[in-house]
Design a protein around this motif. Sequence first.
Motif, PDB file in Angstrom:
ATOM      1  N   ASN A 125      34.430  59.044  41.970  1.00  0.00           N
ATOM      2  CA  ASN A 125      35.374  59.579  40.996  1.00  0.00           C
ATOM      3  C   ASN A 125      35.679  58.525  39.937  1.00  0.00           C
ATOM      4  OD1 ASN A 125      35.555  62.001  42.387  1.00  0.00           O
ATOM      5  ND2 ASN A 125      37.434  61.429  43.467  1.00  0.00           N
ATOM      6  N   ALA A 126      35.744  58.963  38.690  1.00  0.00           N
ATOM      7  CA  ALA A 126      36.016  58.025  37.601  1.00  0.00           C
ATOM      8  C   ALA A 126      37.500  57.731  37.442  1.00  0.00           C
ATOM      9  CB  ALA A 126      35.466  58.583  36.282  1.00  0.00           C
ATOM     10  N   ARG A 127      38.362  58.587  38.020  1.00  0.00           N
ATOM     11  CA  ARG A 127      39.795  58.354  37.820  1.00  0.00           C
ATOM     12  C   ARG A 127      40.253  57.160  38.654  1.00  0.00           C
ATOM     13  NH1 ARG A 127      43.143  63.376  40.657  1.00  0.00           N
ATOM     14  NH2 ARG A 127      42.620  62.935  42.838  1.00  0.00           N
ATOM     15  N   LEU A 128      41.035  56.314  38.021  1.00  0.00           N
ATOM     16  CA  LEU A 128      41.509  55.086  38.645  1.00  0.00           C
ATOM     17  C   LEU A 128      42.916  54.790  38.130  1.00  0.00           C
ATOM     18  CD1 LEU A 128      41.007  52.480  40.315  1.00  0.00           C
ATOM     19  CD2 LEU A 128      39.904  51.502  38.296  1.00  0.00           C
ATOM     20  N   ASP A 129      43.812  54.521  39.048  1.00  0.00           N
ATOM     21  CA  ASP A 129      45.193  54.164  38.704  1.00  0.00           C
ATOM     22  C   ASP A 129      45.493  52.808  39.332  1.00  0.00           C
ATOM     23  OD1 ASP A 129      47.833  54.013  38.026  1.00  0.00           O
ATOM     24  OD2 ASP A 129      48.464  55.836  39.052  1.00  0.00           O
ATOM     25  N   PRO A 130      45.110  51.708  38.668  1.00  0.00           N
ATOM     26  CA  PRO A 130      45.282  50.375  39.248  1.00  0.00           C
ATOM     27  C   PRO A 130      46.755  50.012  39.409  1.00  0.00           C
ATOM     28  CG  PRO A 130      43.757  50.350  37.385  1.00  0.00           C
ATOM     29  CD  PRO A 130      44.483  51.656  37.345  1.00  0.00           C
ATOM     30  N   GLU A 131      47.076  49.368  40.516  1.00  0.00           N
ATOM     31  CA  GLU A 131      48.467  49.001  40.767  1.00  0.00           C
ATOM     32  C   GLU A 131      48.660  47.548  41.173  1.00  0.00           C
ATOM     33  OE1 GLU A 131      51.016  50.611  39.979  1.00  0.00           O
ATOM     34  OE2 GLU A 131      50.203  52.592  39.569  1.00  0.00           O
ATOM     35  N   SER A 132      47.640  46.896  41.670  1.00  0.00           N
ATOM     36  CA  SER A 132      47.776  45.483  42.042  1.00  0.00           C
ATOM     37  C   SER A 132      46.426  44.808  41.888  1.00  0.00           C
ATOM     38  CB  SER A 132      48.295  45.346  43.471  1.00  0.00           C
ATOM     39  OG  SER A 132      48.667  44.015  43.759  1.00  0.00           O
ATOM     40  N   ILE A 133      46.457  43.498  41.670  1.00  0.00           N
ATOM     41  CA  ILE A 133      45.224  42.744  41.447  1.00  0.00           C
ATOM     42  C   ILE A 133      45.321  41.387  42.131  1.00  0.00           C
ATOM     43  CG2 ILE A 133      46.099  41.839  39.246  1.00  0.00           C
ATOM     44  CD1 ILE A 133      43.183  41.888  38.218  1.00  0.00           C
ATOM     45  N   ARG A 134      44.231  40.970  42.763  1.00  0.00           N
ATOM     46  CA  ARG A 134      44.142  39.650  43.381  1.00  0.00           C
ATOM     47  C   ARG A 134      42.766  39.046  43.074  1.00  0.00           C
ATOM     48  NH1 ARG A 134      49.269  38.785  43.512  1.00  0.00           N
ATOM     49  NH2 ARG A 134      50.403  40.393  44.675  1.00  0.00           N
ATOM     50  N   VAL A 135      42.691  37.720  43.097  1.00  0.00           N
ATOM     51  CA  VAL A 135      41.474  37.002  42.752  1.00  0.00           C
ATOM     52  C   VAL A 135      40.820  36.456  44.016  1.00  0.00           C
ATOM     53  CG1 VAL A 135      40.506  35.147  41.333  1.00  0.00           C
ATOM     54  CG2 VAL A 135      42.578  36.332  40.584  1.00  0.00           C
ATOM     55  N   SER A 136      39.495  36.524  44.086  1.00  0.00           N
ATOM     56  CA  SER A 136      38.766  35.963  45.225  1.00  0.00           C
ATOM     57  C   SER A 136      38.851  34.442  45.179  1.00  0.00           C
ATOM     58  CB  SER A 136      37.299  36.412  45.191  1.00  0.00           C
ATOM     59  OG  SER A 136      36.672  35.943  43.997  1.00  0.00           O
ATOM     60  N   ASN A 137      38.691  33.807  46.342  1.00  0.00           N
ATOM     61  CA  ASN A 137      38.804  32.346  46.400  1.00  0.00           C
ATOM     62  C   ASN A 137      37.747  31.628  45.575  1.00  0.00           C
ATOM     63  OD1 ASN A 137      40.973  32.719  48.096  1.00  0.00           O
ATOM     64  ND2 ASN A 137      40.283  31.227  49.619  1.00  0.00           N
ATOM     65  N   ASP A 138      36.583  32.263  45.391  1.00  0.00           N
ATOM     66  CA  ASP A 138      35.560  31.612  44.570  1.00  0.00           C
ATOM     67  C   ASP A 138      35.794  31.828  43.080  1.00  0.00           C
ATOM     68  OD1 ASP A 138      34.765  34.245  44.137  1.00  0.00           O
ATOM     69  OD2 ASP A 138      32.921  34.083  45.298  1.00  0.00           O
ATOM     70  N   GLY A 139      36.802  32.626  42.729  1.00  0.00           N
ATOM     71  CA  GLY A 139      37.150  32.846  41.336  1.00  0.00           C
ATOM     72  C   GLY A 139      36.222  33.780  40.584  1.00  0.00           C
ATOM     73  N   LEU A 140      35.233  34.335  41.261  1.00  0.00           N
ATOM     74  CA  LEU A 140      34.223  35.134  40.574  1.00  0.00           C
ATOM     75  C   LEU A 140      34.563  36.621  40.478  1.00  0.00           C
ATOM     76  CD1 LEU A 140      30.978  33.524  42.053  1.00  0.00           C
ATOM     77  CD2 LEU A 140      32.061  33.087  39.828  1.00  0.00           C
ATOM     78  N   SER A 141      35.458  37.091  41.320  1.00  0.00           N
ATOM     79  CA  SER A 141      35.753  38.522  41.312  1.00  0.00           C
ATOM     80  C   SER A 141      37.232  38.794  41.511  1.00  0.00           C
ATOM     81  CB  SER A 141      34.923  39.255  42.370  1.00  0.00           C
ATOM     82  OG  SER A 141      35.198  38.755  43.668  1.00  0.00           O
ATOM     83  N   VAL A 142      37.614  40.048  41.281  1.00  0.00           N
ATOM     84  CA  VAL A 142      38.993  40.478  41.493  1.00  0.00           C
ATOM     85  C   VAL A 142      38.981  41.714  42.387  1.00  0.00           C
ATOM     86  CG1 VAL A 142      39.802  39.566  39.288  1.00  0.00           C
ATOM     87  CG2 VAL A 142      39.037  41.947  39.418  1.00  0.00           C
TER      88      VAL A 142
END
Length: 462
Positions: A182-199
């Motif tokens: 599904n293309a619908r997305l309602d983002p509510e929180s974000i965190r960063v990976s320890n290697d800094g490459l992804s969220v």
Amino acid sequence: MKKTSLANTLLAASLAVLSTHLAEAQPTLIAKGTLTASRDGVYADLSGLKGTLENGAPANLLGGFGSGIAHVSGDQFLAVPDRGPNAIPFNSNIDDTASYINRFHTIKMNLKANKGAGLPFTIDPELEATTLLFNLTPLVYGSGIGLGVPSGEPKQNNFIQHFFTGRSDNFNPDRTSGNANNARLDPESIRVSNDGLSVFISDEYGPYVYQFLRFNGLRVRTFQLPEKFFVSTLSPMGAVEIANNTSGRVANKGMEGLAITPDGRTLVGIMQNALIQDASDGASNLLRIVTIDILSGHTTHEYPYLLTTGSGVSDIVALNNHEFLVDERDGKGLADAPGEKAKIKQIFKIDLQGAVDISNMTGAEAQTHAVKKTLFLDVVSALNASGIPSDQIPAKIEGTAFGPDVVVNGVKTHTLWVANDNDFVQNFNNVPNSNPNQFWVFGFKDSDLDGSVFVPQQIRSF
């Protein structure tokens, strides 16, 4: 014992425990600031998008990005807006949502010691970049037929970029809400990976937890949640979804908060409200916490969190590998109604070590095993103490993150950063710039942790 009596007993017990902690010292406000512009203009982000959405809002509208914040390094943070400017009346058949492309922002806070009067530090948030979220393979978009709107597919889509959007009809009606296509997305929180490459980003529609590359926004992984969290009857109208499902997340109250443990191994998500089946079982104040092993991608545990006086939870952040801070709030405050005063904006400390796994429990049984919680920060009282009246405290205090340590009066001080989601409504009640996205920085010492040990996440820069 009747279910209502049990709920009242549990609530009374929680309040009794909390009352012993209200008089203790709590973190104090050391800095505050707003972000209302970028080099591309006032309330314009750096997405480079042109034109307007179906509802007339600019495609590059800067706002709502206090839904979730994450610390990267130094005074650099990431901030994620939710599904877009749907506070603008547009089309009730799709809950006034539009084809706003989901994104996250990179922000340099410019944290500096204040050499003049006022708070100990100043911040001057500066937008450095805006990153759009997309999938490599095609996603499911709504046609708009019968709804009075055009297709929900963004015109910016191309052969390799299929963008996620906030449009509520961008789903496959023949699948559950757990369909990751599904293309619908309602983002509510974000965190960063320890290697800094992804969220990692949590979502309310599914609910989902997705992993995106930090440098370009490509989705690279989906973490599958248990079926009990999904609804089987989908609709672009939240009220219809709620009325036609007997289990799963409540529409627009899905996975609101997401934490990552300092060791970088575990994601910890929390629902905003009770699942439909839990509420029907007399556990309307029960919120399920879900832990996910990042390496395997498997959900490992569920733990019970009981609301105290708030109407829901907005975020969770890791204090160490087993203790967390949970942002519990109501919907009162600035931008809720003219003159409305903020009441419940409280951050509680919880410990999952030794907590009971409720994966296979009903709501009624699960709520009897609620994790213990103590009040860490009463945001309203702390802001009041700094001269900010309750009617100027936003209703939606949603984003939390730890930031860099600072020195206050010669003492090493940790920082907790808090942000609001302004729903893209900057001019509340026709008053210009009366409801901007804001950041508040609270300082706390080890002695404020009541025996807990703060272990900051170490993220490698690139």
